[in-house]
Write a protein that holds these residues in place. Structure first.
Motif, PDB file in Angstrom:
ATOM      1  N   GLN A 104     -32.034   7.286 -34.358  1.00 51.17           N
ATOM      2  CA  GLN A 104     -31.126   7.867 -35.348  1.00 51.17           C
ATOM      3  C   GLN A 104     -31.909   8.585 -36.444  1.00 51.17           C
ATOM      4  O   GLN A 104     -31.580   9.714 -36.834  1.00 51.17           O
ATOM      5  N   GLY A 115     -25.468   0.593 -33.120  1.00 47.76           N
ATOM      6  CA  GLY A 115     -25.298   0.509 -31.678  1.00 47.76           C
ATOM      7  C   GLY A 115     -24.821  -0.834 -31.185  1.00 47.76           C
ATOM      8  O   GLY A 115     -24.938  -1.149 -29.990  1.00 47.76           O
ATOM      9  N   PHE A 127     -32.319   1.951 -31.422  1.00 47.27           N
ATOM     10  CA  PHE A 127     -31.209   2.798 -31.854  1.00 47.27           C
ATOM     11  C   PHE A 127     -31.502   3.406 -33.227  1.00 47.27           C
ATOM     12  O   PHE A 127     -31.301   4.611 -33.455  1.00 47.27           O
TER      13      PHE A 127
END
Length: 313
Positions: free
Chosen positions: A113, A31, A109
């Motif tokens: 994920q 990210g 992030f």
């Protein structure tokens, strides 16, 4: 039991897929607009009490690459350096407020994920994936563990050629020496080899994974008058900082003391500061300097001398 090529290839395929899906092959890793190595560096620094050397060890990066990467992170305002409390020569790395914010975003992030992916698995499958990744990661880490280095004495096949090669490559890079220097080293080693039967002469090599990565020799004949000549002391660049140079030198000097030589002499060149520091830490002192150009480029040759070790010490 031999591994089948099928399982090896399957693991390779799955590893490549993970690398691609996690974004290692494209831009916008984790990210951010940072490189994967920079992201991992920030995550290592977050742990605290980290130096540049630690980053290099953790990420398997050379010193110059780590230095360039850290400079970018420092210039971006995410990392700052500070002198360590125990050793002021070593700069400790810390995250700035902006750096902590950036790492917080990276962690968020990454968690999202992973969570999005493992939600598609059953609880049992999640444990299988976690344990499998842990075991695979540990096995990969073991492949980066350097093989042990041993110090061996005496002749071994290829020793003359390998020591010549180590000298030729190192001094070509650091001093611009060429064929003349390499020929002198090879000739000197060849002549010395015929005299290894004399108990006053000895040679040692540092061996790692079956390869010679360093050497040192004591010639107890060529200077006469009970003097020892320390010759062909070299350590391959790959082993610098491992302590093998100290091991070789201490081994040679223990031999010198056991043989009761009155002095130990060595010739080197100005500018090799790490080597000079090592010599001086072993009681060598500079006795002579003179310019020389017989090796193909101008250098300041230096002779260091170590007196005999006082009895009882």
């Amino acid at each position: 039991m031999a591994l089948s090529e099928q399982i090896v290839d399957e693991i390779r395929i799955h590893s490549r897929k993970m690398v691609r899906e996690l974004g290692f092959t494209g831009r916008g890793f984790a990210g951010t607009d940072l490189s994967p190595s920079s992201v991992h560096a920030l995550l290592e620094i977050e742990k605290g009490d980290v130096a540049a050397r630690d980053i290099g060890d953790a990420l398997h990066m050379d010193k110059s690459s780590v230095s360039r990467m850290l400079r970018k992170l420092i210039d971006a305002g995410w990392v700052y350096e500070d002198s360590g409390e125990k050793d002021h020569r070593v700069k400790r790395l810390s995250l700035t407020s902006a750096g902590k914010t950036q790492v917080g975003q990276i962690n968020h992030f990454a968690r999202q994920q992973v969570q999005t992916a493992i939600e598609r698995l059953t609880p049992e499958q999640r444990h299988i994936v976690s344990n499998g990744l842990r075991l695979y990661g540990e096995a990969l880490a073991q492949t980066h563990t350097p093989a042990a280095i041993s110090i061996q004495s005496g002749y071994r096949p290829g020793v003359m050629a390998r020591i010549t090669e180590l000298h030729a490559l190192f001094y070509a890079r650091t001093a611009g020496f060429g064929q003349a220097f390499e020929s002198v080293v090879a000739g000197g080693l060849a002549e010395f080899g015929y005299r290894l039967g004399n108990p006053k002469n000895a040679i040692w090599t540092a061996i790692q994974d079956g390869q010679i990565i360093g050497s040192i020799a004591i010639d107890g004949e060529d200077m006469g008058s009970g003097k020892a000549h320390l010759r062909w002391f070299i350590v391959n660049v790959s082993a610098r900082g491992s302590g093998v140079g100290k091991q070789l030198l201490d081994t040679a000097l223990a031999f010198v003391d056991a043989q009761s030589f009155t002095e130990t002499h060595l010739w080197t060149f100005s500018g090799l500061e790490a080597a000079r520091h090592l010599y001086e830490s072993r009681s060598f002192s500079l006795a002579e300097e003179r310019p020389g150009s017989q090796w193909g480029s101008k250098v300041l040759e230096q002779r260091f001398v170590r007196p005999a070790k006082p009895e009882g010490r």
